[in-house]
Design a protein around this motif. Structure first.
Motif, PDB file in Angstrom:
ATOM      1  N   HIS A  75       0.900  -1.230  -0.061  1.00 39.01           N
ATOM      2  CA  HIS A  75       0.033   0.114   0.004  1.00 39.01           C
ATOM      3  C   HIS A  75       0.874   1.220   0.071  1.00 39.01           C
ATOM      4  O   HIS A  75       0.412   2.220   0.566  1.00 39.01           O
ATOM      5  N   ASN A 108       1.829  10.021  -7.376  1.00 37.70           N
ATOM      6  CA  ASN A 108       1.682   9.083  -8.534  1.00 37.70           C
ATOM      7  C   ASN A 108       0.310   9.700  -9.304  1.00 37.70           C
ATOM      8  O   ASN A 108      -0.654   9.768  -8.618  1.00 37.70           O
ATOM      9  N   GLY A 133       2.386   2.207  -2.962  1.00 35.39           N
ATOM     10  CA  GLY A 133       1.962   3.033  -4.227  1.00 35.39           C
ATOM     11  C   GLY A 133       3.062   2.364  -5.226  1.00 35.39           C
ATOM     12  O   GLY A 133       3.128   2.811  -6.152  1.00 35.39           O
ATOM     13  N   LYS A 134       3.170   1.112  -5.026  1.00 30.78           N
ATOM     14  CA  LYS A 134       4.338   0.316  -6.020  1.00 30.78           C
ATOM     15  C   LYS A 134       3.477   0.109  -7.464  1.00 30.78           C
ATOM     16  O   LYS A 134       4.190   0.673  -8.503  1.00 30.78           O
ATOM     17  N   SER A 135       2.114  -0.400  -7.413  1.00 27.92           N
ATOM     18  CA  SER A 135       1.636  -0.475  -8.688  1.00 27.92           C
ATOM     19  C   SER A 135       0.929   0.778  -9.068  1.00 27.92           C
ATOM     20  O   SER A 135       1.153   1.001 -10.457  1.00 27.92           O
ATOM     21  N   SER A 136       0.787   1.757  -8.390  1.00 29.96           N
ATOM     22  CA  SER A 136       0.292   2.967  -8.854  1.00 29.96           C
ATOM     23  C   SER A 136       1.560   3.576  -9.694  1.00 29.96           C
ATOM     24  O   SER A 136       1.309   4.395 -10.324  1.00 29.96           O
ATOM     25  N   ASP A 185       1.363  14.657  -2.566  1.00 29.84           N
ATOM     26  CA  ASP A 185       0.217  15.245  -2.302  1.00 29.84           C
ATOM     27  C   ASP A 185      -0.647  15.391  -0.980  1.00 29.84           C
ATOM     28  O   ASP A 185      -0.766  16.239  -0.331  1.00 29.84           O
ATOM     29  N   GLN A 238      -4.356  -1.332  -8.571  1.00 31.69           N
ATOM     30  CA  GLN A 238      -4.059  -0.620  -7.173  1.00 31.69           C
ATOM     31  C   GLN A 238      -4.982  -0.950  -6.175  1.00 31.69           C
ATOM     32  O   GLN A 238      -6.432  -1.169  -6.587  1.00 31.69           O
ATOM     33  N   ALA A 239      -4.752  -1.000  -4.953  1.00 32.79           N
ATOM     34  CA  ALA A 239      -5.528  -1.249  -4.048  1.00 32.79           C
ATOM     35  C   ALA A 239      -5.838  -0.054  -2.935  1.00 32.79           C
ATOM     36  O   ALA A 239      -4.984   0.609  -2.528  1.00 32.79           O
ATOM     37  N   LYS A 261      -2.790   9.673 -10.994  1.00 36.54           N
ATOM     38  CA  LYS A 261      -3.949   8.839 -11.308  1.00 36.54           C
ATOM     39  C   LYS A 261      -4.442   9.232 -12.949  1.00 36.54           C
ATOM     40  O   LYS A 261      -4.507  10.218 -13.029  1.00 36.54           O
ATOM     41  N   HIS A 263       2.874   9.715  -2.376  1.00 35.95           N
ATOM     42  CA  HIS A 263       2.013  10.508  -1.737  1.00 35.95           C
ATOM     43  C   HIS A 263       2.360  11.897  -1.080  1.00 35.95           C
ATOM     44  O   HIS A 263       2.025  12.495  -0.152  1.00 35.95           O
TER      45      HIS A 263
HETATM   46  N1  GDP Z   1      -2.857  10.496  -3.011  1.00 38.24           N
HETATM   47  C1  GDP Z   1      -2.296   9.460  -3.434  1.00 38.24           C
HETATM   48  N2  GDP Z   1      -2.639   8.281  -3.384  1.00 38.24           N
HETATM   49  C2  GDP Z   1      -1.613   7.337  -3.872  1.00 38.24           C
HETATM   50  C3  GDP Z   1      -0.231   7.566  -4.558  1.00 38.24           C
HETATM   51  N3  GDP Z   1       0.108   6.281  -4.901  1.00 38.24           N
HETATM   52  C4  GDP Z   1      -0.932   5.570  -4.526  1.00 38.24           C
HETATM   53  N4  GDP Z   1      -1.696   5.846  -4.124  1.00 38.24           N
HETATM   54  C5  GDP Z   1      -2.972   5.167  -3.598  1.00 38.24           C
HETATM   55  O1  GDP Z   1      -2.527   4.253  -2.392  1.00 38.24           O
HETATM   56  C6  GDP Z   1      -3.082   3.056  -2.581  1.00 38.24           C
HETATM   57  C7  GDP Z   1      -2.327   1.723  -2.628  1.00 38.24           C
HETATM   58  O2  GDP Z   1      -1.590   1.878  -3.832  1.00 38.24           O
HETATM   59  P1  GDP Z   1      -0.989   0.562  -4.525  1.00 38.24           P
HETATM   60  O3  GDP Z   1      -0.328   0.897  -5.926  1.00 38.24           O
HETATM   61  O4  GDP Z   1      -2.183  -0.369  -4.766  1.00 38.24           O
HETATM   62  O5  GDP Z   1       0.096   0.270  -3.549  1.00 38.24           O
HETATM   63  P2  GDP Z   1       1.141  -1.089  -3.598  1.00 38.24           P
HETATM   64  O6  GDP Z   1       0.530  -2.120  -2.527  1.00 38.24           O
HETATM   65  O7  GDP Z   1       2.427  -0.834  -3.020  1.00 38.24           O
HETATM   66  O8  GDP Z   1       0.955  -1.676  -5.028  1.00 38.24           O
HETATM   67  C8  GDP Z   1      -3.997   3.191  -3.838  1.00 38.24           C
HETATM   68  O9  GDP Z   1      -5.365   3.494  -3.216  1.00 38.24           O
HETATM   69  C9  GDP Z   1      -3.633   4.378  -4.378  1.00 38.24           C
HETATM   70  O10 GDP Z   1      -4.467   4.818  -5.400  1.00 38.24           O
HETATM   71  C10 GDP Z   1      -0.164   8.772  -4.353  1.00 38.24           C
HETATM   72  O11 GDP Z   1       1.311   9.337  -4.714  1.00 38.24           O
HETATM   73  N5  GDP Z   1      -0.951   9.785  -3.859  1.00 38.24           N
END
Ligand code: GDP
Ligand code: MG
Length: 400
Positions: free
Chosen positions: A153, A337, A155-158, A301, A179-180, A339, A299
């Protein structure tokens, strides 16, 4: 001595003050109403994000009723610039006394308008392709393959989706990787590669399942990822098997994704994580390789929006400095990241492309496949030499 009840109430600052920034940069300000307070005095001050927070560029005092106010962005201020907005709210009692002020603030990133955003991203991509991507391919004789690692969580996939949007200069693209939302079960259960075309050849990002804690099992799996070419489609449980092959080369570099909000809220845990993962990079492939890596501090922002300290820019710099210290690298980049449908930010574009350019510059000089090459030669040379040695021994024995 009798105390007037409304005076007592009016001296307390209003509670529950919260501010939300809407897409058009107007503010939605809400609070709890108090008995006895019929009017509120709302002060709103705008400071440039890069400035010292001393002199506001714009300030306004409004007399308002109720428990909410919608405030449009001031016409005299550029919507595209980054701002810190400080808000003070005082309750005014029936007899005109003002309470203490409740305070809140929000920081907004800069925004590039639609057409300018596309052109800016195209220019960044061209620059990256010519100055960093092509020299990397020439030097290593391969296209870059980059691991994306980090806890769940963060933000890897994001980040992989963000790279796809940035490198293709299109923030309207759909997600390539699932992404979750926070709290939801992890979506990434196996390593998965996304190839993003750069002219005629691609750059590959390998999204991985989370390395939540760096215990001995995780570090063994991480070492497999860093030293073998068996990364695509590998489920987390299979990652321990290191089958070296000269034809399956390991990735060239890694990006560790750490959320700035987690850094702020779970700092001790994050420090340990970064120290351990940095140690694995410094001693990859049985200490034969110093694996090239950079940190994407995501994150940005959310971190800025939530920041309530005097100067959010200083607070962001402090967080980045802290991450650098424990990640054992100067190469830490605060990013948001994008969106689908996000507004581009010049600061965010620059941080994203700086990160990529720095990573390929480091990776250009490093052969991460050195262990594969050594193992292959050891195995094959041993195979070729053994019969010869045996023959010589037999001959020698025959002569005796
Ligand atoms: N506000 C914000 N949300 C983010 C950012 N990067 C990821 N997210 C949110 O964080 C959550 C987890 O992201 P995800 O990519 O699934 O994380 P992973 O488990 O590391 O692959 C999702 O709801 C994304 O939309 C960011 O830079 N800013
Ligand atoms: Mg994921």
């Amino acid at each position: 001595m009798a105390v007037h009840p409304t005076v007592q109430r009016a001296s307390q600052a209003p509670r529950g003050l919260r501010v939300t920034v809407r897409a058009d940069k107007s503010l939605e300000i809400r609070w709890q109403t108090e008995d006895g307070a019929c009017l509120y005095e709302l002060q709103i001050c705008y400071f440039p994000f890069d400035g010292p927070m001393i002199q506001p560029s714009h300030s306004n005092v409004l007399q308002v009723e109720g428990a909410a106010q919608h405030v449009p962005h001031p016409e005299s201020l550029d919507k595209g610039q980054a701002w810190v907005v400080k808000i003070g709210l005082k309750a005014r009692s029936a007899d005109g006394l003002l309470s203490d002020a409740a305070e809140a603030q929000v920081a907004m990133e800069d925004q590039l308008p639609g057409e300018e955003a596309k052109k800016a991203l195209e220019a960044w991509t061209r620059n990256f392709q010519g100055k960093y991507f092509a020299p990397f391919c020439d030097m290593r004789g391969e296209n870059p393959k980059i691991l994306v690692l980090g806890p769940q969580h963060h933000g890897k996939s994001s980040f992989v989706n963000h790279m796809n949007r940035c490198l293709l200069a299109n923030l309207g693209l759909h997600d390539e990787r699932d992404q979750a939302p926070a709290g939801v079960e992890e979506k990434t259960v196996a390593t998965e590669a996304l190839q993003i075309p750069m002219g005629s050849s691609p750059v590959t990002f390998i999204d991985t399942p989370a390395f939540a804690t760096m215990n001995s099992e995780s570090t063994r799996k991480l070492q497999t990822l860093l030293s073998s070419g068996n990364f695509c489609g590998q489920r987390r449980s299979d990652l321990g098997h290191d089958e070296s092959s000269l034809f399956k080369k390991p990735p060239h570099a890694a990006i560790v994704v750490i959320s700035l909000c987690h850094w702020r809220d779970q700092m001790e845990e994050m420090k340990m994580y970064l120290m351990k993962i940095a140690n694995e990079f410094k001693n990859a492939s049985q200490s034969m390789v110093e694996f090239p890596y950079v940190i994407a501090a995501t994150h940005c922002d959310e971190f800025l929006k939530d920041c309530q300290t005097e100067n959010p820019k200083d607070e962001l710099e402090k967080a980045v400095l802290g991450i650098k210290k424990f990640a054992l690298t100067d190469h830490v980049y605060a990013i948001t990241n994008y969106k689908r449908g996000s507004m581009a930010s010049a600061r965010n574009n620059e941080a994203t492309f700086d990160l990529l350019s720095q990573l390929l510059t480091k990776a250009k000089h490093r052969d991460t496949g050195v262990k594969q090459t050594r193992n292959w030669y050891v195995a094959h040379v041993a195979c070729a030499i053994t019969p010869v040695v045996l023959m010589v021994i037999c001959r020698l024995l025959g002569r005796l």
